[in-house]
Each structure stands twice: as structure tokens, then as C-alpha cells.
Design a protein around this motif. Structure first.
Motif, mmCIF file in Angstrom:
data_model
loop_
_atom_site.group_PDB
_atom_site.id
_atom_site.type_symbol
_atom_site.label_atom_id
_atom_site.label_comp_id
_atom_site.label_asym_id
_atom_site.label_seq_id
_atom_site.Cartn_x
_atom_site.Cartn_y
_atom_site.Cartn_z
ATOM 1 N N GLU A 33 -9.539 -44.851 -61.990
ATOM 2 C CA GLU A 33 -9.575 -46.006 -62.884
ATOM 3 C C GLU A 33 -10.915 -46.701 -62.708
ATOM 4 O OE1 GLU A 33 -7.245 -50.255 -63.620
ATOM 5 O OE2 GLU A 33 -6.223 -48.608 -62.589
ATOM 6 N N ILE A 34 -11.623 -46.926 -63.803
ATOM 7 C CA ILE A 34 -12.953 -47.528 -63.692
ATOM 8 C C ILE A 34 -12.829 -49.022 -63.389
ATOM 9 C CG2 ILE A 34 -13.987 -45.817 -65.216
ATOM 10 C CD1 ILE A 34 -13.769 -49.263 -66.553
ATOM 11 N N ASP A 35 -13.849 -49.544 -62.768
ATOM 12 C CA ASP A 35 -13.923 -50.979 -62.496
ATOM 13 C C ASP A 35 -14.442 -51.673 -63.760
ATOM 14 O OD1 ASP A 35 -14.313 -53.528 -61.574
ATOM 15 O OD2 ASP A 35 -15.504 -52.951 -59.827
ATOM 16 N N PRO A 36 -13.653 -52.576 -64.371
ATOM 17 C CA PRO A 36 -14.102 -53.191 -65.624
ATOM 18 C C PRO A 36 -15.241 -54.192 -65.455
ATOM 19 C CG PRO A 36 -12.038 -54.166 -64.907
ATOM 20 C CD PRO A 36 -12.309 -53.013 -63.985
ATOM 21 N N ALA A 37 -15.584 -54.514 -64.210
ATOM 22 C CA ALA A 37 -16.698 -55.435 -63.990
ATOM 23 C C ALA A 37 -17.967 -54.879 -64.623
ATOM 24 C CB ALA A 37 -16.910 -55.660 -62.490
ATOM 25 N N HIS A 38 -18.665 -55.733 -65.329
ATOM 26 C CA HIS A 38 -19.897 -55.390 -66.052
ATOM 27 C C HIS A 38 -19.638 -54.478 -67.256
ATOM 28 C CE1 HIS A 38 -21.897 -57.253 -62.699
ATOM 29 N NE2 HIS A 38 -21.496 -56.313 -61.857
ATOM 30 N N LEU A 173 -10.807 -53.240 -71.625
ATOM 31 C CA LEU A 173 -11.655 -53.768 -70.560
ATOM 32 C C LEU A 173 -11.421 -55.248 -70.296
ATOM 33 C CD1 LEU A 173 -14.973 -51.989 -71.594
ATOM 34 C CD2 LEU A 173 -13.410 -51.323 -69.760
ATOM 35 N N ASN A 174 -10.525 -55.857 -71.075
ATOM 36 C CA ASN A 174 -10.160 -57.264 -70.914
ATOM 37 C C ASN A 174 -11.312 -58.212 -71.251
ATOM 38 O OD1 ASN A 174 -8.122 -59.131 -70.435
ATOM 39 N ND2 ASN A 174 -8.691 -59.411 -68.276
ATOM 40 N N PHE A 175 -12.145 -57.811 -72.212
ATOM 41 C CA PHE A 175 -13.159 -58.696 -72.771
ATOM 42 C C PHE A 175 -12.801 -58.918 -74.243
ATOM 43 C CE2 PHE A 175 -15.545 -56.692 -69.263
ATOM 44 C CZ PHE A 175 -16.000 -57.830 -68.613
ATOM 45 N N ASN A 176 -11.717 -59.643 -74.463
ATOM 46 C CA ASN A 176 -11.159 -59.767 -75.810
ATOM 47 C C ASN A 176 -12.111 -60.425 -76.801
ATOM 48 O OD1 ASN A 176 -8.863 -58.594 -74.783
ATOM 49 N ND2 ASN A 176 -7.723 -60.502 -74.597
ATOM 50 N N GLY A 177 -13.048 -61.221 -76.304
ATOM 51 C CA GLY A 177 -13.971 -61.903 -77.205
ATOM 52 C C GLY A 177 -15.102 -61.027 -77.696
ATOM 53 N N LEU A 178 -15.272 -59.838 -77.092
ATOM 54 C CA LEU A 178 -16.391 -58.960 -77.453
ATOM 55 C C LEU A 178 -15.877 -57.751 -78.227
ATOM 56 C CD1 LEU A 178 -18.487 -59.015 -74.144
ATOM 57 C CD2 LEU A 178 -18.869 -60.338 -76.223
#
Length: 262
Positions: A33-38, A173-178
Motif C-alpha cells: 500500500e503506497i504512502d499517500p503523503a505527498h 489518496l484522500n485529497f478530495n479538494g484536488l
């Protein structure tokens, strides 16, 4: 010179100690599982791709392939009567995007959404869609005044289909605004922030992302406009987007896994 012995292997030395474990290591790497950071950096690159494709598509095809708000307006105007076929192209783009949203979301629900191979496969499909559209445009070179045909509608639908994969990835990735396909809400959140006119805004990661999204989309639009006005035209924009998409596939292959040491 050493003479061969009866006990020597007939086909030479066997595989080294590390080769037997190479496949399990690769399998484990792909299932990590990839790290979603960055991960927001990937999504900001997707904004450049969106600007690149939408600006050139609007100039050549007369409809958007990613941002569906404008297409909905064109489609609605066509329903009450219009002299051109833009509303048909917009309708095809909307349908392609909606179908893509269903497919990419179902894919990420069927498998662990953040696994390395899942994200690589998602963006590989996007790359193939853009590449196929680029191949069609390269072979038939439809112009701005070309009549409505499959040579326009098929690549238009393919590019719209893959655009939804970027929006789905922002949820994964939990960056819903992007989402990479809309800026209106970003403009609202960016300029309504209480610290927007102060130096404190630099410390807000979310505000920096929003500003980056605007600038990246603008950069993509400029690049798409340059391609559209050149002799290469839409073909150059599509192949450039395919190259950037393939870069993202490679980035996921080397992305830091969750809980991995630096």
C-alpha cells in the motif's frame, strides 16, 4: 585450466541465492500500500494535464474533455436549439466522463484502492486511452472545421473517460479538494480563507495546494494553447499528455510504501 568433473552441473552453475526471491520481492512490492503523503504532487501534475487537454480540445473540437461544467452548459443550450454540433460533442464528453467515473470507482472498490499495482493499473489505462486518442488524431488529423464523425467522437470520448480516473484518484489518496477537473470550488475556498491576504497563508498546506492547482491548470492551458496554435495541433497535446501519464505510472512504481523506512 581446471578439467570438468562428473559431479559438475550439466548446464552450468544454478541461479544465484538472490534470484529465487526476486519474484516474491516484486510481488510484495506491487502489493504494498503506497504512502499517500505527498500524493498531492501527482494530483497537481494532473491539473497540468487537464489544462493541456481541455485548452487544446476546446480550440480544436469545441468542447471540454475534463471540466464538465462547461460541457453541461453547451449541452443544455443545444437542447433548446443551436446551429452547431458542439452540444453533441459535449454530450459525448459528459457520457464518457460519467462512464469512466463508474468504471474507475468500481475498480478501486474491487481491489485495495491504495495498493501500488492498483494505482499503476489505473493510470496505465488512462495512458492507453490518451495514447489511442493521440494515434487516431495522428492518423486522420481532424481539423477545426471537420464534420462530425467517429474520428472526432471516439478520441473525445476516450480522453473524457480517462479524465475521470484523476478525480477518482483524488478520493483514493484522500485529497478530495484536488479533483483536477474543477476550479470553481477551489477559487471559493482559496479567496474566502481568513488568512488569504496575510503571510500566515504560507503555513496552510491546504491553501498552498489550492494555489498550486490554479497555477498548474493555468500552465497546462498555456501549453495546450501553444500546441493548438502550432502546426502539430491537438496531436502534440495528446502525445504530451500521454507522456506525462506514463511518468505518473512510473512514479507510483517507485513511490514510498506505507510504513516503509526512508
Amino acid at each position: 585450466m581446471t578439467m570438468p568433473q562428473e559431479t559438475d552441473p550439466l548446464l552450468g552453475p544454478g541461479p544465484g541465492p538472490g534470484s529465487e526471491s526476486s519474484r516474491p520481492r516484486l510481488s510484495k512490492h506491487l502489493r504494498t500500500e503506497i504512502d499517500p503523503a505527498h500524493g498531492d504532487l501527482i494530483l497537481l501534475l494532473c491539473y497540468i494535464i487537464t489544462g493541456l487537454l481541455d485548452s487544446s480540445a476546446v480550440f480544436i473540437w469545441g468542447s471540454f474533455v475534463s471540466m464538465q461544467t462547461g460541457n453541461t452548459v453547451y449541452f443544455g443550450l443545444g437542447l433548446v436549439g443551436t446551429d452547431d454540433d458542439r452540444w453533441i460533442k459535449s454530450g459525448v464528453s459528459i457520457a464518457g466522463f460519467c462512464l469512466g467515473s463508474m468504471c474507475f470507482a468500481a475498480f478501486h472498490r474491487a481491489f485495495p484502492a491504495r495498493r501500488r499495482w492498483v494505482l499503476c493499473a489505473s493510470f496505465l489505462v488512462q495512458t492507453l486511452c490518451v495514447s489511442l486518442a493521440a494515434l487516431i488524431v495522428t492518423m486522420f488529423r481532424p481539423s477545426r472545421d471537420a464534420p462530425l464523425s467517429w474520428m472526432v467522437l471516439v478520441p473525445l470520448a476516450l480522453v473524457a473517460f480517462q479524465s475521470s480516473g484523476q478525480a477518482v484518484a483524488s478520493r483514493v489518496l484522500n485529497f478530495n479538494g484536488l479533483t483536477s477537473v474543477v476550479l470553481t470550488s477551489i477559487y471559493c475556498d482559496l479567496f474566502s480563507h481568513p488568512d488569504f491576504l496575510s503571510t500566515k497563508v504560507v503555513g496552510h498546506a491546504e491553501e498552498v495546494r489550492r494555489l498550486g492547482a490554479v497555477l498548474c491548470l493555468l500552465l497546462g492551458v498555456v501549453l495546450g494553447g501553444l500546441w493548438a496554435h502550432s502546426s502539430v495541433g491537438l496531436m502534440g497535446a495528446l502525445w504530451t499528455a500521454a507522456m506525462l501519464k506514463s511518468f505518473i505510472v512510473g512514479a507510483w512504481l517507485w513511490w514510498k510504501g506505507k510504513n516503509e523506512d526512508e
